[in-house]
Design an enzyme around this catalytic site. Structure first.
Site: not given
Ligand code: UD1
Ligand code: CA
Length: 537
Positions: A35-36, A40, A100, A131, A182, A407, A413, A450
């Site tokens: 859902a992220g 970046r 979400q 990911d 974290e 050749a 076509n 030819a």
């Molecule tokens: C999270 C972990 C961290 C771990 C890291 C590994 C938490 C609080 N932290 O970090 O300890 O070392 O992953 O990569 O869990 N996502 C959602 N919904 C959200 C937020 C995130 O689906 O609201 C998904 C993202 O799409 C991604 C994954 O969760 O696939 C991780 O999110 P990301 O923000 O990259 O990880 P962190 O929270 O920084």
């Molecule tokens: Ca990540």
């Protein structure tokens, strides 16, 4: 050509390691978080739809998840949810999707995922990320087995990494794992910890649910952290253990395009290694790219600069490359394909293609056939043993067996409005520079001269010729291009041989080598008006 059977090749990551079978009771669900926003990546395309090895990141995650053999498989979406859901529906139709809401954080994402599942879900719930493309199903099965063996409430997949920056650190005391902190929330002492949380876990379903309900947002990011359930589970008397993974690549996620390229390179190296161990020669792995779904048989040779994409299949003994890109192409046993760009094509066993060929969709080259140099083909069925060797376009055509296209020919076509098909029979030999103006049919055993423009059907065994008799306008260059290098060259060619003069002592009027009299050298360049001087032969 028949489709080569998919050979049984062990996944490299599994080699030499025992793969435990799933826990007793099995896996109730795998929840894949996607859902992220992926800011970046700086991309209009959702992060998890970026391809790696020819497959969207999320489909790699789902393939690993599936290997845990869960009862339910759910992917949690929010950012560009529709686009991702459509891709998932097409590539993995049995997967559930959950949305979400506005509340951010990995903990909230898991809660939303669980809401898509039965309320009385019991047993093991695995959480992974959309990911993280190199995670294997084997590692997930090991996680599930360790979770069951330990009778754990939570099992965390962890890794010791050289640079833990940005990742959650695993905190321990004498009693075991006490929490995950974290980067943003860590003390400098905690930041020194090199054991990190992968974000992949196994949970006991009921315990996870009740702990998640109690997680707040009191942290630097203001998010519902999934990692906060760890301490809550322990406080409630649950056991928490870690499973270290030795191969750091398996837990690496994609956050930006540089990481995407790193992971894609590693995935490719692993794919090539798997095929090399299965009997494929890869001359230069550094310049060879093979997608995840490509199938290669033993004794295939891939020369430098080869890219194989999509569902491409190469049968035993075929040689591909150098510098060849094939997408969804089937190459038959023993065929050679050199310096070629192709998609949606089938190359028969023993056939040769290139160098410098362009195979467009719908090309089917029969066994032992040939598509040669500077040849473009599209919707072209070229029969067994037939050859299109040089400088030719074959579009919308059927060519029978053992025919040869001269050749520099074109299958014409397109009349500007519609496309038409040409049919050429077997054992046909057409001359160089033949134009097949479709729709037209050339019968078995026919020939063309030819330069023929075939506008009417050619019956079997006929010779088609359409060119007018040749006319030579003798002396034309001298008359119309006087003073040019061409005129001088022509004049020199017409001068009498000086050795003849020395022996015979006679001056001759220039006579062309074809025996036609031409203007003498003494008058060359003087007859400029010409027409009355023109003679044809
Ligand atoms: C999270 C972990 C961290 C771990 C890291 C590994 C938490 C609080 N932290 O970090 O300890 O070392 O992953 O990569 O869990 N996502 C959602 N919904 C959200 C937020 C995130 O689906 O609201 C998904 C993202 O799409 C991604 C994954 O969760 O696939 C991780 O999110 P990301 O923000 O990259 O990880 P962190 O929270 O920084
Ligand atoms: Ca990540």
């Amino acid at each position: 050509m028949s489709t080569p059977a998919r050979p049984a090749v062990p996944a490299v990551a599994d080699a030499g390691r025992p793969v435990p079978s799933p826990a007793p009771g099995g896996v109730a669900a795998v929840v894949v978080l996607a859902a992220g926003e992926g800011t970046r990546m700086r991309s209009a395309l959702p992060k998890v739809l970026h391809p790696l090895g020819g497959r969207a990141l999320v489909l790699h995650a789902l393939a690993a998840a599936r290997a845990a053999d869960p009862e339910h498989l759910v992917v949690v979406l929010r950012h560009q949810a529709e686009a991702v859901a459509a891709h998932v529906a097409a590539g993995a139709p049995d997967v559930l999707t959950a949305l979400q809401d506005d509340v951010p954080g990995t903990g909230r994402a898991v809660q939303c995922g669980l809401e898509a599942l039965p309320a009385d879900l019991a047993g093991t719930v695995v959480v992974t990320y959309g990911d993280v493309p190199l995670l294997t199903g084997a590692t997930l099965r090991r996680l599930v087995a360790a979770h069951a063996e330990g009778g754990n409430a939570m099992t965390v997949l962890t890794a010791e990494v050289a640079d833990p920056t940005g990742l959650g650190r695993v905190l321990r005391d004498a009693t075991g794992v006490t929490g995950i902190v974290e980067q943003k929330d860590a003390t400098s002492e905690q930041l020194a910890v090199r054991e990190v949380n992968s974000g992949v876990y196994a949970f006991e379903a009921a315990a996870l649910r009740s702990a998640l309900a109690r997680v707040g947002r009191d942290n630097a990011a203001g998010e519902v952290y999934l990692t906060d359930v760890l301490a809550l589970l322990r406080a409630a008397g649950g056991r928490v253990q870690t499973l270290p993974v030795e191969d750091e690549w398996e837990i690496r996620g994609v956050n930006d395009r540089a990481q995407l390229a790193d992971l894609a390179g590693e995935a490719n190296a692993r794919t090539l290694r798997r095929w090399m161990l299965a009997g494929v020669t890869v001359t230069d792995p550094r310049t060879t790219w093979v997608d995840a779904d490509v199938v290669l048989e033993p004794d295939v040779t891939l020369l430098p600069g080869v890219q194989l994409h999509g569902t491409t299949r190469i049968a035993a003994g075929a040689v591909v490359g150098p510098d060849t890109t094939l997408t969804d192409v089937e190459v038959g046993a023993g065929a050679t394909v050199a310096r070629t760009h192709g998609s949606g094509a089938v190359v028969g066993a023993g056939a040769t293609v290139g160098p410098f060929a362009f195979l467009r969709p719908g090309t089917r080259l029969g066994e032992d056939g040939k598509i040669g140099t500077f040849v473009e083909t599209k919707n072209a069925d070229i029969g067994r043993g037939s050859k299109v060797p040089h400088l030719t376009y074959v579009g919308d055509a059927t060519i029978g067996e053992h025919s040869n296209i001269g050749a520099s020919s074109v299958f014409v076509n397109y009349d500007g409005v519609s496309k038409s098909r040409t049919t050429v029979g077997s054992h046909v030999r057409t001359g160089s520079d033949t134009m097949f103006v479709a729709p037209v049919t050339v019968g078995d055993g026919a020939y063309s001269g030819a330069g023929t423009v075939i506008r009417k059907d050619v019956p079997p065994g006929a010779l088609a010729i359409s060119v007018a008799p040749q006319r030579n306008l003798v002396g034309w260059t001298a008359a119309h291009r006087p003073g040019t290098a061409a005129a001088e060259a022509a004049a020199r060619a017409q001068e009498p041989d000086p050795t003849d003069r020395a022996t015979s002592g006679t001056s001759t009027t220039a006579t062309s080598s074809t025996g036609t009299s031409t203007p003498g050298t003494s008058t060359a360049g003087t007859h400029r008006d010409g027409d009355h001087d023109r003679r044809e032969n």
